[in-house]
Design a protein around this motif. Structure first.
Motif, short mmCIF file in Angstrom:
data_model
loop_
_atom_site.label_atom_id
_atom_site.label_comp_id
_atom_site.label_asym_id
_atom_site.label_seq_id
_atom_site.Cartn_x
_atom_site.Cartn_y
_atom_site.Cartn_z
N ARG A 246 16.83 30.73 44.91
CA ARG A 246 18.05 30.11 44.40
C ARG A 246 17.77 29.10 43.08
N THR A 247 16.95 28.30 43.46
CA THR A 247 16.55 27.24 42.58
C THR A 247 15.91 27.84 41.00
N ASN B 187 21.59 38.09 47.86
CA ASN B 187 21.19 36.95 48.80
C ASN B 187 19.70 36.49 48.17
N PHE B 188 19.36 36.56 46.91
CA PHE B 188 18.00 35.77 46.45
C PHE B 188 16.68 36.53 47.21
N ARG C 101 14.23 32.25 50.08
CA ARG C 101 15.56 32.25 49.19
C ARG C 101 15.95 30.85 48.45
N GLU C 102 15.88 29.74 49.09
CA GLU C 102 16.10 28.50 48.49
C GLU C 102 15.52 28.35 47.28
N ILE D 196 16.57 30.96 39.73
CA ILE D 196 17.63 31.58 39.30
C ILE D 196 18.64 30.36 38.45
N GLU D 197 18.63 29.43 39.13
CA GLU D 197 19.91 28.39 38.58
C GLU D 197 18.97 27.83 37.19
N GLU E 126 21.05 37.34 42.84
CA GLU E 126 22.14 36.47 43.47
C GLU E 126 22.91 37.47 44.50
#
Length: 93
Positions: free
Chosen positions: A11-12, A57-58, A7-8, A14-15, A54
């Motif tokens: 998240r990275t 929750n990724f 997930r982290e 996606i950003e 998102e």
């Protein structure tokens, strides 16, 4: 890779992808008017997929983000918008 690390990572990514999309946004005014709407559809479609990832929750390993009819209509509305102020809708959908 465990779920938290995945997930982290997502998240990275996606950003990072969202930032690249924002960098490319000025292309709207540079392409011929004939292609502008199509480019906006692609851009807003990609942004909507990022929003959906998102919102789940990724988690993309077990649940793939899918665009439903509402999402497609939202993409068209956002693409037709002159000022591209679509973030208001993101809070609710």
């Amino acid at each position: 890779m465990n779920a938290t690390a995945f997930r982290e990572l997502m998240r990275t990514q996606i950003e990072r992808t969202r930032n690249l999309f924002e960098i490319g946004k000025p292309l709207f005014s540079l392409v011929h008017k004939q292609f502008r709407f199509e480019l906006k559809l692609i851009w807003h479609g990609g942004m909507r997929i990022l929003e959906k990832i998102e919102s789940q929750n990724f988690e993309t390993r077990n649940k793939r983000p899918k665009l439903n009819l509402f999402d497609k209509l939202l993409i068209v509305v956002r693409s037709l918008s002159k000022n591209n102020e679509y973030k208001y809708f993101s809070k609710y959908y």
